[in-house]
Design an enzyme around this catalytic site. Structure first.
Site, PDB file in Angstrom:
ATOM      1  N   LYS A 177       0.869  -1.176   0.000  1.00 17.80           N
ATOM      2  CA  LYS A 177       0.000   0.000   0.000  1.00 17.80           C
ATOM      3  C   LYS A 177       0.905   1.225   0.000  1.00 17.80           C
ATOM      4  O   LYS A 177       2.023   1.165   0.524  1.00 17.80           O
ATOM      5  CB  LYS A 177      -0.860  -0.001   1.276  1.00 17.80           C
ATOM      6  CG  LYS A 177      -2.099   0.825   1.175  1.00 17.80           C
ATOM      7  CD  LYS A 177      -3.256   0.028   0.610  1.00 17.80           C
ATOM      8  CE  LYS A 177      -4.478   0.891   0.417  1.00 17.80           C
ATOM      9  NZ  LYS A 177      -5.629   0.113  -0.048  1.00 17.80           N
ATOM     10  N   GLY A 212     -25.111   2.349   3.262  1.00 17.73           N
ATOM     11  CA  GLY A 212     -24.258   2.996   2.254  1.00 17.73           C
ATOM     12  C   GLY A 212     -24.563   2.437   0.876  1.00 17.73           C
ATOM     13  O   GLY A 212     -24.279   1.278   0.592  1.00 17.73           O
ATOM     14  N   VAL A 213     -25.174   3.290   0.044  1.00 14.45           N
ATOM     15  CA  VAL A 213     -25.478   2.834  -1.318  1.00 14.45           C
ATOM     16  C   VAL A 213     -24.633   3.635  -2.312  1.00 14.45           C
ATOM     17  O   VAL A 213     -25.127   4.237  -3.251  1.00 14.45           O
ATOM     18  CB  VAL A 213     -26.993   2.904  -1.638  1.00 14.45           C
ATOM     19  CG1 VAL A 213     -27.726   1.772  -0.958  1.00 14.45           C
ATOM     20  CG2 VAL A 213     -27.593   4.255  -1.243  1.00 14.45           C
ATOM     21  N   GLY A 214     -23.323   3.648  -2.036  1.00 12.93           N
ATOM     22  CA  GLY A 214     -22.371   4.264  -2.958  1.00 12.93           C
ATOM     23  C   GLY A 214     -22.135   3.310  -4.109  1.00 12.93           C
ATOM     24  O   GLY A 214     -23.036   2.560  -4.503  1.00 12.93           O
ATOM     25  N   VAL A 237     -20.337   0.400  -4.471  1.00  8.16           N
ATOM     26  CA  VAL A 237     -20.527  -1.025  -4.215  1.00  8.16           C
ATOM     27  C   VAL A 237     -21.950  -1.300  -3.717  1.00  8.16           C
ATOM     28  O   VAL A 237     -22.628  -2.216  -4.205  1.00  8.16           O
ATOM     29  CB  VAL A 237     -19.496  -1.552  -3.183  1.00  8.16           C
ATOM     30  CG1 VAL A 237     -19.702  -3.038  -2.948  1.00  8.16           C
ATOM     31  CG2 VAL A 237     -18.081  -1.291  -3.667  1.00  8.16           C
TER      32      VAL A 237
HETATM   33  P1  NAD Z   1     -18.436   4.988  -1.975  1.00  9.17           P
HETATM   34  O1  NAD Z   1     -17.748   6.170  -1.414  1.00  9.17           O
HETATM   35  O2  NAD Z   1     -18.835   4.986  -3.409  1.00  9.17           O
HETATM   36  O3  NAD Z   1     -19.758   4.666  -1.131  1.00  9.17           O
HETATM   37  C1  NAD Z   1     -19.862   4.812   0.246  1.00  9.17           C
HETATM   38  C2  NAD Z   1     -21.261   5.331   0.523  1.00  9.17           C
HETATM   39  O4  NAD Z   1     -21.458   5.355   1.932  1.00  9.17           O
HETATM   40  C3  NAD Z   1     -21.503   6.749   0.000  1.00  9.17           C
HETATM   41  O5  NAD Z   1     -22.699   6.788  -0.750  1.00  9.17           O
HETATM   42  C4  NAD Z   1     -21.591   7.572   1.281  1.00  9.17           C
HETATM   43  O6  NAD Z   1     -22.477   8.676   1.160  1.00  9.17           O
HETATM   44  C5  NAD Z   1     -22.125   6.550   2.274  1.00  9.17           C
HETATM   45  N1  NAD Z   1     -21.876   6.863   3.676  1.00  9.17           N
HETATM   46  C6  NAD Z   1     -20.810   7.497   4.218  1.00  9.17           C
HETATM   47  N2  NAD Z   1     -20.960   7.596   5.561  1.00  9.17           N
HETATM   48  C7  NAD Z   1     -22.139   7.000   5.841  1.00  9.17           C
HETATM   49  C8  NAD Z   1     -22.861   6.785   7.043  1.00  9.17           C
HETATM   50  N3  NAD Z   1     -22.396   7.214   8.219  1.00  9.17           N
HETATM   51  N4  NAD Z   1     -24.045   6.118   6.986  1.00  9.17           N
HETATM   52  C9  NAD Z   1     -24.515   5.687   5.806  1.00  9.17           C
HETATM   53  N5  NAD Z   1     -23.904   5.888   4.635  1.00  9.17           N
HETATM   54  C10 NAD Z   1     -22.728   6.535   4.656  1.00  9.17           C
HETATM   55  O7  NAD Z   1     -17.491   3.740  -1.641  1.00  9.17           O
HETATM   56  P2  NAD Z   1     -17.543   2.300  -2.274  1.00  9.17           P
HETATM   57  O8  NAD Z   1     -16.530   2.213  -3.341  1.00  9.17           O
HETATM   58  O9  NAD Z   1     -18.957   1.932  -2.554  1.00  9.17           O
HETATM   59  O10 NAD Z   1     -17.001   1.427  -1.056  1.00  9.17           O
HETATM   60  C11 NAD Z   1     -17.836   1.130   0.049  1.00  9.17           C
HETATM   61  C12 NAD Z   1     -17.005   0.426   1.106  1.00  9.17           C
HETATM   62  O11 NAD Z   1     -16.466  -0.780   0.563  1.00  9.17           O
HETATM   63  C13 NAD Z   1     -15.807   1.220   1.613  1.00  9.17           C
HETATM   64  O12 NAD Z   1     -15.592   0.909   2.959  1.00  9.17           O
HETATM   65  C14 NAD Z   1     -14.651   0.682   0.795  1.00  9.17           C
HETATM   66  O13 NAD Z   1     -13.414   0.820   1.454  1.00  9.17           O
HETATM   67  C15 NAD Z   1     -15.038  -0.768   0.666  1.00  9.17           C
HETATM   68  N6  NAD Z   1     -14.477  -1.434  -0.514  1.00  9.17           N
HETATM   69  C16 NAD Z   1     -14.734  -0.972  -1.754  1.00  9.17           C
HETATM   70  C17 NAD Z   1     -14.204  -1.614  -2.861  1.00  9.17           C
HETATM   71  C18 NAD Z   1     -14.492  -1.149  -4.256  1.00  9.17           C
HETATM   72  O14 NAD Z   1     -14.225  -1.899  -5.216  1.00  9.17           O
HETATM   73  N7  NAD Z   1     -15.046   0.028  -4.454  1.00  9.17           N
HETATM   74  C19 NAD Z   1     -13.405  -2.756  -2.698  1.00  9.17           C
HETATM   75  C20 NAD Z   1     -13.168  -3.229  -1.392  1.00  9.17           C
HETATM   76  C21 NAD Z   1     -13.718  -2.554  -0.320  1.00  9.17           C
END
Ligand code: NAD
Length: 370
Positions: A95, A195-197, A199
């Protein structure tokens, strides 16, 4: 590597020297990168390269102290070793962290200078995106080194890993449902997604398609409403998510949401989500989940779709079908972890770490033999 020792390091962080921390956590190398002209200050942590080159994203963060950055890079690179090993990949854990204010520092020269440092390691470390880094930043880094992944699809890269990560979480969740309910069908199951980002959104698509009843929350109202409209999910409050009467809780936002305060509130029999470091305390909360009768699908196992996707990019030309078929193996891996956890009466997190450690040990021996 020892689970208990590593937790100890976290608890005593700040009191140990860099070498003491690296030694406790089993790191091979920590590289300090500095460039006066661009203002670059970065650290590259290489935890373990027994299985292959150390892969892990670059995080750009305005750390309050250098000590914090060191602890973060050591912790994150170690996590990548476990994730790659348990996923059956021939990759090690690494990392990088860049220290400073992203809005003031990030530009072409800065990123290319960082790329030069990555290149100087001769492929021992391969970088990718992480917080505050975009695909376009990877393109600049890629001008100075070939040891970069996550390039856009049109450049032969694997692009956005989120859909593949979501698919891995989905199959891992099914394996956990099978353990808890005797069937891996999610039809009619009540599932909360925090969290509906990127993933979380793709995950709700798989779950809605299978006929699950969804409950979602997010701080982003616009996103929440869109996902609710598309998936038929019920919107709940940010704190209410811990109290909803559901079968499965899927943390897909921040870490440490499984903690002293929330475990007693959760009604779910399964926890399976994408967020990293879901257990606030890996050891204690792992045990509390056993006592509460909750099946926990370890985060670093079921959210490995992203790194599996990248491994397809590294294997030659990126192949989407191959990436999905490799990711599907998360189902079997998760089941193997549950089996080991039952046999040894240990938390699933520990079982997953043991499986990863065993693979590193076994393959390390194969590599040494003539
Ligand atoms: P993202 O930033 O697209 O989505 C995260 C979502 O969580 C956002 O919509 C944000 O508004 C919401 N959020 C933040 N704080 C919150 C809270 N207190 N309550 C509810 N919702 C909240 O991130 P992502 O890429 O979707 O990743 C989500 C998680 O999965 C992260 O922890 C990330 O480290 C992990 N992850 C992601 C990947 C990937 O391929 N993107 C791979 C491994 C792990």
């Amino acid at each position: 590597m020892n689970v208990m020792e590593e937790v100890d390091v976290t608890e005593k962080k700040g009191t140990l020297s860099v070498f003491e921390q690296a030694s406790k956590m089993g790191h091979e190398q920590l590289v300090y990168c500095h460039d006066e002209a661009t203002g670059l200050k970065a650290l590259i942590g290489i935890h373990n390269t027994v299985l292959g080159p150390a892969l892990g994203g670059t995080r750009f963060w305005n750390y309050a102290t250098e000590e914090e950055a060191v602890t973060d890079v050591l912790r994150l690179s170690r996590g990548m070793t476990y994730k790659a090993a348990v996923s059956g990949l021939n990759l090690g854990g690494g990392k990088a962290v860049i220290i400073g204010d992203v809005s003031k520092l990030k530009n072409e020269a800065f990123l290319r200078r960082f790329g030069k440092f990555v290149d100087s390691l001769g492929g021992k470390y391969i970088t990718a995106e992480d917080m505050n880094m975009k695909t376009s930043d990877m393109e600049y880094i890629g001008m100075e080194t070939n040891h970069v992944t996550g390039l856009p699809v049109e450049m032969g890269g694997s692009g956005d890993p989120s859909p593949v990560t979501a698919y891995g979480v989905y199959v891992g969740m099914k394996a956990a449902a099978k353990k808890a309910y005797g069937s891996d069908s999610l039809e009619g199951k009540k599932i909360s997604v925090q969290g509906v980002g990127q993933v979380g959104m793709y995950l709700t698509q798989h779950l809605a398609k299978e006929g699950a009843q969804l409950f979602i929350t997010d701080i982003n109202q616009e996103r929440l409403e869109k996902v609710s409209k598309d998936s038929g999910a019920t919107i709940v409050g940010m704190d209410e998510i811990y109290d909803v009467d559901v079968d499965i809780y899927a943390p897909c936002a921040m870490g440490a949401t499984v903690n002293d305060e929330t475990i007693g509130r959760l009604k779910a029999s399964v926890i399976a989500g994408a967020a990293n470091n879901q257990l606030a305390d890996e050891v204690r909360h792992g045990r509390m989940l056993i006592d509460a009768g909750i099946v926990y699908a370890p985060d670093f196992v079921i959210n490995a779709g992203g790194i599996i996707n990248i491994s397809s990019e590294l294997a030659g030309a990126y192949n989407k079908e191959q990436a999905y078929s490799w990711t599907e193996k998360i189902y079997d891996t998760t089941q193997n972890i549950f089996k080991l956890a039952d046999e040894k009466s240990i938390p699933t997190q520990d079982a997953a770490m043991k499986l990863a450690e065993k693979r590193i040990e076994d393959i390390g021996r194969v590599k040494l033999s003539m």
